[in-house]
Design an enzyme around this catalytic site. Structure first.
Site, PDB file in Angstrom:
ATOM      1  N   TYR A   1      84.744 107.693 -22.867  1.00 13.23           N
ATOM      2  CA  TYR A   1      83.267 107.641 -21.831  1.00 13.23           C
ATOM      3  C   TYR A   1      84.360 107.192 -19.978  1.00 13.23           C
ATOM      4  O   TYR A   1      85.029 108.163 -19.145  1.00 13.23           O
ATOM      5  CB  TYR A   1      81.819 108.188 -21.498  1.00 13.23           C
ATOM      6  CG  TYR A   1      80.965 108.195 -20.827  1.00 13.23           C
ATOM      7  CD1 TYR A   1      80.671 109.355 -20.269  1.00 13.23           C
ATOM      8  CD2 TYR A   1      80.782 107.000 -19.426  1.00 13.23           C
ATOM      9  CE1 TYR A   1      80.294 109.770 -19.431  1.00 13.23           C
ATOM     10  CE2 TYR A   1      79.909 107.605 -18.717  1.00 13.23           C
ATOM     11  CZ  TYR A   1      79.984 108.928 -18.182  1.00 13.23           C
ATOM     12  OH  TYR A   1      78.762 109.056 -17.658  1.00 13.23           O
TER      13      TYR A   1
ATOM     14  N   SER B   1      81.710 108.400 -12.578  1.00 17.38           N
ATOM     15  CA  SER B   1      80.773 107.453 -13.211  1.00 17.38           C
ATOM     16  C   SER B   1      80.652 105.869 -12.795  1.00 17.38           C
ATOM     17  O   SER B   1      81.789 105.538 -12.072  1.00 17.38           O
ATOM     18  CB  SER B   1      80.835 107.484 -14.357  1.00 17.38           C
ATOM     19  OG  SER B   1      79.579 106.316 -15.399  1.00 17.38           O
TER      20      SER B   1
END
Length: 271
Positions: A155, A142
């Site tokens: 995350y 990401s």
């Protein structure tokens, strides 16, 4: 890898979003597809779309956190297709919570899927990809695997770990002179339903967060898939997707740890 014709590609998280778009694009390129996800019905829908493109494809139900199941899946794919050239570890989830608020269950949940799911898939399929003589492994991290973001500790840390794991693997393949390319993939905000499937701490409005994500996301899954596959063809170590991911990458490269000051200021307005 010059093209995908005749190559066998494994994609996790193939039931929707980026995984589905990757599968369809690879089908159009002549690849054979082993598609997996937790929801077999959704993966079967993706498989049907790929079959319309003329691809040989099979849908599998798979929980990437179940290591024994992932190893069994690798053996089953090789039995079904005879080889594995490409593995795209795409399955992933999101979590919004400050460190002081996040539960251990949620922290372990996101690491089990994002990091351990990727490690399981890589380790299980790596011998087969090496044996193919023309292989590639792409792990989908990401833009928050490039910079850490407030409220995204779980995350970001899982995605940072994925990048380190993937970068180490690439170097090991080069040293061993294996014909295996390795890419760390860093999408920005993509127009998928990941935010609606995310978890959030009790003091946050998950639906409001998801709606905000939808308003900010500009890159389509199809654009994302094309960028990933072009990066695989070129054997790029780092694949950045979207202007937001590219901006984050340049910010941390130019500012070093100083990237945190403008990011903190921006997030203070949004949290």
């Amino acid at each position: 890898m010059k093209n995908f014709n005749g190559k066998v590609a494994v994609i996790t998280g193939a039931g929707a979003g980026i995984g589905r778009a990757l599968a369809i694009e690879l089908a159009r390129g002549g690849a054979q597809l082993a598609l997996s996800g937790r929801n077999l019905d959704s993966v079967a829908e993706t498989a049907a779309l790929c079959e319309k493109e003329g691809a040989k494809v099979r849908a599998y139900q798979l929980d990437v956190t179940d290591r024994a199941a992932v190893y069994a899946h690798a053996d089953e794919v090789v039995a079904d297709f005879g080889k594995v050239n490409i593995v795209i570890n795409n399955a992933g989830v999101s979590l919004t919570a400050n460190i002081e608020d996040v539960s251990w269950d949620d922290f372990e949940w996101i690491f089990n899927i994002n990091f351990w799911g990727t490690a399981n898939g890589t380790k299980a399929f790596l011998p087969h990809v090496i044996a193919s003589g023309d292989g590639h492994i792409a792990n989908v991290s990401s833009m928050f695997g490039l910079v850490a973001c407030p409220s995204q500790s779980g995350y970001s840390s899982s995605k940072f770990a994925m990048r380190a794991f993937t970068d180490a693997l690439r170097q090991e393949m080069i040293i061993a002179e294996h014909q295996v390319g390795v890419s760390s993939v860093h999408p920005g905000m993509i127009k998928t339903d990941i935010a609606w499937k995310a978890r959030a701490s009790a003091n946050r409005d998950r639906d409001a967060l998801a709606a905000n994500f939808d308003g900010l996301a500009k890159t389509t899954p199809e654009q994302c898939a094309q960028t990933i596959l072009n990066g695989i063809k070129k054997n790029k170590p780092l694949i950045l997707i979207g202007t937001d991911a590219k901006a984050m990458n340049w910010m941390q490269r130019l500012l070093g740890s100083g990237y945190m000051k403008p990011l903190t200021a921006q997030m203070r307005k949004e949290i």
